[in-house]
Motif scaffolding. Structure first.
Motif, mmCIF file in Angstrom:
data_model
loop_
_atom_site.group_PDB
_atom_site.id
_atom_site.type_symbol
_atom_site.label_atom_id
_atom_site.label_comp_id
_atom_site.label_asym_id
_atom_site.label_seq_id
_atom_site.Cartn_x
_atom_site.Cartn_y
_atom_site.Cartn_z
ATOM 1 N N TRP A 36 3.372 -0.548 -1.330
ATOM 2 C CA TRP A 36 2.729 -1.502 -2.227
ATOM 3 C C TRP A 36 3.710 -2.069 -3.257
ATOM 4 C CZ3 TRP A 36 -1.976 -2.438 -0.386
ATOM 5 C CH2 TRP A 36 -2.608 -1.434 0.341
ATOM 6 N N ASN A 37 3.484 -3.325 -3.628
ATOM 7 C CA ASN A 37 4.208 -3.936 -4.736
ATOM 8 C C ASN A 37 3.610 -3.468 -6.062
ATOM 9 O OD1 ASN A 37 6.018 -5.649 -3.197
ATOM 10 N ND2 ASN A 37 4.202 -6.879 -2.674
ATOM 11 N N ASN A 40 0.055 -4.127 -6.725
ATOM 12 C CA ASN A 40 -0.835 -3.491 -5.733
ATOM 13 C C ASN A 40 -1.119 -4.369 -4.520
ATOM 14 O OD1 ASN A 40 -0.860 -1.247 -7.306
ATOM 15 N ND2 ASN A 40 -2.983 -1.431 -7.989
ATOM 16 N N SER A 41 -0.288 -5.367 -4.278
ATOM 17 C CA SER A 41 -0.349 -6.118 -3.026
ATOM 18 C C SER A 41 0.547 -5.396 -2.014
ATOM 19 C CB SER A 41 0.122 -7.558 -3.222
ATOM 20 O OG SER A 41 1.477 -7.590 -3.652
ATOM 21 N N MET A 42 0.196 -5.493 -0.734
ATOM 22 C CA MET A 42 0.990 -4.812 0.290
ATOM 23 C C MET A 42 2.294 -5.557 0.536
ATOM 24 S SD MET A 42 -0.130 -3.691 4.168
ATOM 25 C CE MET A 42 -1.140 -2.313 3.607
ATOM 26 N N LYS A 43 3.364 -4.797 0.693
ATOM 27 C CA LYS A 43 4.656 -5.410 0.960
ATOM 28 C C LYS A 43 4.611 -6.150 2.301
ATOM 29 C CE LYS A 43 7.500 -2.531 -1.966
ATOM 30 N NZ LYS A 43 8.766 -1.774 -2.111
ATOM 31 N N ARG A 47 3.009 -4.989 5.978
ATOM 32 C CA ARG A 47 1.833 -5.673 6.529
ATOM 33 C C ARG A 47 2.123 -6.223 7.922
ATOM 34 N NH1 ARG A 47 -0.219 -11.223 5.839
ATOM 35 N NH2 ARG A 47 -2.414 -11.205 6.460
ATOM 36 N N ALA A 77 -3.996 4.401 0.736
ATOM 37 C CA ALA A 77 -4.711 3.306 0.081
ATOM 38 C C ALA A 77 -5.362 3.816 -1.196
ATOM 39 C CB ALA A 77 -5.767 2.716 1.010
ATOM 40 N N TYR A 146 -8.199 -1.521 2.264
ATOM 41 C CA TYR A 146 -7.416 -2.751 2.214
ATOM 42 C C TYR A 146 -7.438 -3.460 3.564
ATOM 43 C CZ TYR A 146 -3.420 -5.838 1.256
ATOM 44 O OH TYR A 146 -2.609 -6.932 1.060
ATOM 45 N N TRP A 153 -7.601 -6.611 -0.952
ATOM 46 C CA TRP A 153 -8.386 -5.397 -1.112
ATOM 47 C C TRP A 153 -9.859 -5.650 -0.841
ATOM 48 C CZ3 TRP A 153 -6.520 -0.612 -1.532
ATOM 49 C CH2 TRP A 153 -5.190 -0.452 -1.972
#
Length: 262
Positions: A36-37, A40-43, A47, A77, A146, A153
């Protein structure tokens, strides 16, 4: 209700009736930084890798199935991740769109995912990837959920852990391992390959339990209770028997070859 479900409910009632002590364990301050960044966004690289894995799994099926969603759930998650965590990748499919007999479809996907998890050793940022298939509309009990497909999310994980024991989470964890043991028992592979896959499942069980014991729920965690279910219903004994039988077969083959050569 199956015998396994009765056993599971009985076990959870026994544990839930005790005084649950969860002090002394804490959450991580952030989600896993390799996944996660900071927002909280997925790298993106994670992904894309997970999307490729899910699509490869579906492409390898012997039936046509359309993906409704691809989801990450479980400890990675959430804030209770550890080095023993798995990437719980759930592929959402409309079972009714495959066949009207949804029990038949569920059985097929259970076998297909169990075989895939047995035969593949795929990692994402060092974490083992476990693929599951679920029906569209199936209720999710995880506190963090997610959508890898949509990049957003569905359920944002709380930074505090609930102390209650989740029946559904334990059931899914235990059932996933049980299905792999059943498929391993049915497989017609060499003794050496069977030993290798049996040890792989054993390591998954050990890691599942260690991961649970690292959380603040400790012995009352999903992973540890799922381990107890597998022990009580004979799955651990069956797995050991599979490995032992394969070892005996392997040694018998070697002894036969030595006898012929001499």
């Amino acid at each position: 209700m199956s015998g396994t479900e009765k056993l599971l409910r009985q076990l959870i009632r026994e544990i839930a009736s005790r005084d649950v002590e969860v002090d002394g364990f804490s959450f991580n301050d952030s989600l896993e930084s390799q996944i996660w960044n900071k927002d909280n966004s997925m790298k993106p690289e994670v992904r894309n890798a997970l999307l490729d894995i899910a699509e490869s799994f579906v492409d390898g099926l012997s039936i046509d199935a359309n993906i409704d969603d691809i989801r990450l759930t479980g400890s990675l998650a959430n804030y209770n991740w550890s080095k023993y965590s798995d990437v719980d990748l759930h592929i959402v499919i409309d079972f009714l769109g495959v066949d009207e007999d949804q029990d038949l479809v569920e059985g097929y996907f259970s076998s297909a995912s169990a075989l895939w998890n047995l035969k593949h050793d795929i990692k994402a940022m060092g974490y083992d990837v476990e693929v599951y298939v679920e029906n569209i509309g199936e209720e999710h009990v995880s506190t963090g959920l997610y959508s890898v497909l949509n990049g957003d999310w569905i359920r944002v994980p709380p930074d505090e852990q609930e102390d209650k024991i989740s029946f559904d989470a334990v059931k899914k964890k235990a059932a996933g391992i049980m299905n792999q043991i059943i498929e391993l028992e049915k497989m017609e592979s060499s003794p050496e390959e069977t030993i290798k896959m049996a040890e792989k499942v054993k390591e998954k069980i050990r890691r599942m339990r260690r991961s649970g014991l690292k959380t603040r729920k400790a012995q009352y965690s999903t992973g540890n209770i799922a381990f107890k279910v597998l022990r009580r219903n004979g799955s651990l004994e069956k797995l050991s028997n599979i490995k032992n039988d394969a070892y005996d077969a392997s040694m018998s083959i070697k002894e036969t070859l030595v006898f012929k050569l001499s």
